[in-house]
Write a protein that holds these residues in place. Structure first.
Motif, mmCIF file in Angstrom:
data_model
loop_
_atom_site.group_PDB
_atom_site.id
_atom_site.type_symbol
_atom_site.label_atom_id
_atom_site.label_comp_id
_atom_site.label_asym_id
_atom_site.label_seq_id
_atom_site.Cartn_x
_atom_site.Cartn_y
_atom_site.Cartn_z
ATOM 1 N N ILE A 7 0.797 -10.545 23.537
ATOM 2 C CA ILE A 7 0.117 -10.144 22.307
ATOM 3 C C ILE A 7 -0.197 -11.401 21.509
ATOM 4 N N LYS A 8 -1.405 -11.476 21.012
ATOM 5 C CA LYS A 8 -1.799 -12.577 20.130
ATOM 6 C C LYS A 8 -2.350 -11.988 18.841
ATOM 7 N N ILE A 9 -1.766 -12.388 17.722
ATOM 8 C CA ILE A 9 -2.179 -11.916 16.397
ATOM 9 C C ILE A 9 -2.817 -13.083 15.663
ATOM 10 N N ASP A 10 -4.002 -12.849 15.124
ATOM 11 C CA ASP A 10 -4.751 -13.929 14.475
ATOM 12 C C ASP A 10 -5.222 -13.492 13.097
ATOM 13 N N GLN A 11 -4.715 -14.185 12.071
ATOM 14 C CA GLN A 11 -5.153 -13.981 10.681
ATOM 15 C C GLN A 11 -5.103 -12.498 10.292
ATOM 16 N N LEU A 12 -3.966 -11.867 10.569
ATOM 17 C CA LEU A 12 -3.808 -10.437 10.312
ATOM 18 C C LEU A 12 -3.579 -10.162 8.831
ATOM 19 N N ASN A 13 -4.348 -9.228 8.297
ATOM 20 C CA ASN A 13 -4.161 -8.737 6.932
ATOM 21 C C ASN A 13 -4.074 -7.220 6.967
ATOM 22 N N ASN A 19 -2.851 -2.919 -2.537
ATOM 23 C CA ASN A 19 -1.699 -3.788 -2.299
ATOM 24 C C ASN A 19 -1.759 -4.410 -0.910
ATOM 25 N N ARG A 20 -1.759 -5.721 -0.827
ATOM 26 C CA ARG A 20 -1.738 -6.417 0.458
ATOM 27 C C ARG A 20 -0.293 -6.628 0.874
ATOM 28 N N VAL A 21 0.080 -6.043 1.994
ATOM 29 C CA VAL A 21 1.471 -6.118 2.444
ATOM 30 C C VAL A 21 1.664 -7.123 3.574
ATOM 31 N N ILE A 22 0.595 -7.456 4.290
ATOM 32 C CA ILE A 22 0.617 -8.504 5.318
ATOM 33 C C ILE A 22 -0.565 -9.419 5.055
ATOM 34 N N SER A 23 -0.301 -10.711 4.953
ATOM 35 C CA SER A 23 -1.344 -11.653 4.569
ATOM 36 C C SER A 23 -1.432 -12.820 5.558
ATOM 37 N N ASP A 24 -2.575 -12.912 6.246
ATOM 38 C CA ASP A 24 -2.898 -14.062 7.096
ATOM 39 C C ASP A 24 -1.794 -14.416 8.092
ATOM 40 N N THR A 47 5.991 -2.994 8.733
ATOM 41 C CA THR A 47 4.535 -2.864 8.799
ATOM 42 C C THR A 47 3.970 -3.710 9.928
ATOM 43 N N LEU A 48 4.459 -4.932 10.063
ATOM 44 C CA LEU A 48 3.986 -5.810 11.134
ATOM 45 C C LEU A 48 4.327 -5.227 12.502
ATOM 46 N N VAL A 49 5.533 -4.689 12.642
ATOM 47 C CA VAL A 49 5.931 -4.090 13.915
ATOM 48 C C VAL A 49 5.053 -2.884 14.239
ATOM 49 N N LYS A 50 4.743 -2.057 13.240
ATOM 50 C CA LYS A 50 3.867 -0.907 13.471
ATOM 51 C C LYS A 50 2.492 -1.362 13.944
ATOM 52 N N ALA A 51 2.022 -2.484 13.417
ATOM 53 C CA ALA A 51 0.737 -3.026 13.867
ATOM 54 C C ALA A 51 0.835 -3.498 15.319
ATOM 55 N N VAL A 52 1.944 -4.152 15.657
ATOM 56 C CA VAL A 52 2.159 -4.603 17.036
ATOM 57 C C VAL A 52 2.175 -3.402 17.984
ATOM 58 N N LEU A 53 2.796 -2.299 17.542
ATOM 59 C CA LEU A 53 2.896 -1.102 18.376
ATOM 60 C C LEU A 53 1.594 -0.316 18.434
ATOM 61 N N GLY A 54 0.613 -0.700 17.613
ATOM 62 C CA GLY A 54 -0.665 0.006 17.603
ATOM 63 C C GLY A 54 -0.672 1.237 16.716
ATOM 64 N N LEU A 55 0.327 1.357 15.838
ATOM 65 C CA LEU A 55 0.422 2.517 14.954
ATOM 66 C C LEU A 55 -0.318 2.304 13.637
ATOM 67 N N ASN A 57 -3.747 0.092 11.931
ATOM 68 C CA ASN A 57 -4.902 -0.768 12.142
ATOM 69 C C ASN A 57 -4.960 -1.837 11.059
ATOM 70 N N PRO A 58 -5.278 -3.072 11.426
ATOM 71 C CA PRO A 58 -5.375 -4.130 10.414
ATOM 72 C C PRO A 58 -6.562 -3.929 9.489
ATOM 73 N N SER A 59 -6.418 -4.402 8.247
ATOM 74 C CA SER A 59 -7.551 -4.411 7.320
ATOM 75 C C SER A 59 -8.544 -5.497 7.728
ATOM 76 N N SER A 60 -8.011 -6.589 8.238
ATOM 77 C CA SER A 60 -8.846 -7.646 8.829
ATOM 78 C C SER A 60 -7.973 -8.468 9.759
ATOM 79 N N GLY A 61 -8.581 -9.327 10.539
ATOM 80 C CA GLY A 61 -7.865 -10.082 11.551
ATOM 81 C C GLY A 61 -7.848 -9.316 12.864
ATOM 82 N N THR A 62 -7.240 -9.904 13.873
ATOM 83 C CA THR A 62 -7.266 -9.297 15.203
ATOM 84 C C THR A 62 -5.876 -9.258 15.828
#
Length: 259
Positions: A7-13, A19-24, A47-55, A57-62
């Protein structure tokens, strides 16, 4: 992505409303490596783990994942109604289609094969953690995600569990992403420690302190050399709103056990 990256996470927001809970956040999870995610309550670890699991979707980033990536997930806690009769064997069947042989193999991997026919309600905290880990292993994961796996386990049990996770990493040649709430303890076997407070404050390798007298006095149990205190320095602090405020050169703070 490199051949070892799962898994590669790039500039995830990630925003919840305004409220921004994950920033860059940028990081990668690699096969054969254990990554420990630490940080204060409200830092965005879950929140980051849920994003890793695909639960989520990021507001921006990949978030780029290996195709058909198999992920095993071990929750922090699992509440099962005590009036519901449930054996370990039946519980494991909720993870994936599996026969008794597969279930026994998974339980053997966590040294808990004698628990197969027991009621989940009769298990100790440490036994339940092993069963949850076995359940995650039934997926034959390439990535194993563990949410505070040592929660509710005494210090001897923690040492055993951390050693077990390292052996599983070797056996399955998988990546491990682990959330830890207690910043005083980080596995020495961890390859990467990430300190998160909405953004990545810092990351690196845990320090080895097995010969430190205060460390020996604190743990004082066989196998405690497999744990290490982790301390690192920040070049910024957060104001009451959580925003980053740079520190003067002589104010750099050590976050070893204060987050």
């Amino acid at each position: 992505m490199s051949q070892t990256e799962l898994i590669k996470i790039d500039q995830l927001n990630i925003n919840f409303g305004e409220n921004r809970v994950i920033s860059d956040v940028s990081l990668s999870l690699k096969r054969g490596e254990i990554t420990t995610l630490i940080g204060p309550n409200g830092a965005g670890k879950t929140t980051l783990v849920k994003a890793v699991l695909g639960l989520l979707n990021p507001s921006s980033g990949t978030i780029t994942r290996n195709e058909a990536l198999r992920i095993g997930y071990m929750p922090q806690k699992l509440h099962i109604d005590t009036t519901f009769p449930l054996t370990v064997e039946r519980f494991l069947k909720t993870a994936a289609f599996s026969g008794t042989d597969d279930q026994l193999d998974a339980l053997r991997s966590v040294k808990a094969e004698t628990l197969l026919k027991q009621s989940v309600h009769s298990l100790s905290g440490g036994e339940m953690q092993r069963v949850l880990l076995a359940r995650a292993l039934l997926r034959k994961p390439e990535l194993l995600v563990l949410d505070e796996p040592a929660q509710g386990v005494d210090i001897n049990g923690q040492v055993e569990l951390y050693n077990l996770i390292a052996r599983i990493r070797d056996q399955y040649n998988c990546a491990v992403l682990m959330i830890s709430h207690d910043l005083h303890l980080v596995m020495a076997a961890t390859d990467q420690v990430i300190c998160l407070n909405r953004h990545i404050c810092c990351s690196g390798h845990p320090e080895q302190v097995s010969s430190d007298p205060s460390y020996i006095e604190l743990f004082g149990v066989p196998g405690s050399e497999n744990l290490a205190l982790y301390s690192h320095h920040h070049n910024h602090q957060h104001n009451e709103h959580g925003d980053i405020v740079p520190l003067a050169e002589d104010q750099h703070s050590n976050c070893g056990g204060h987050h």
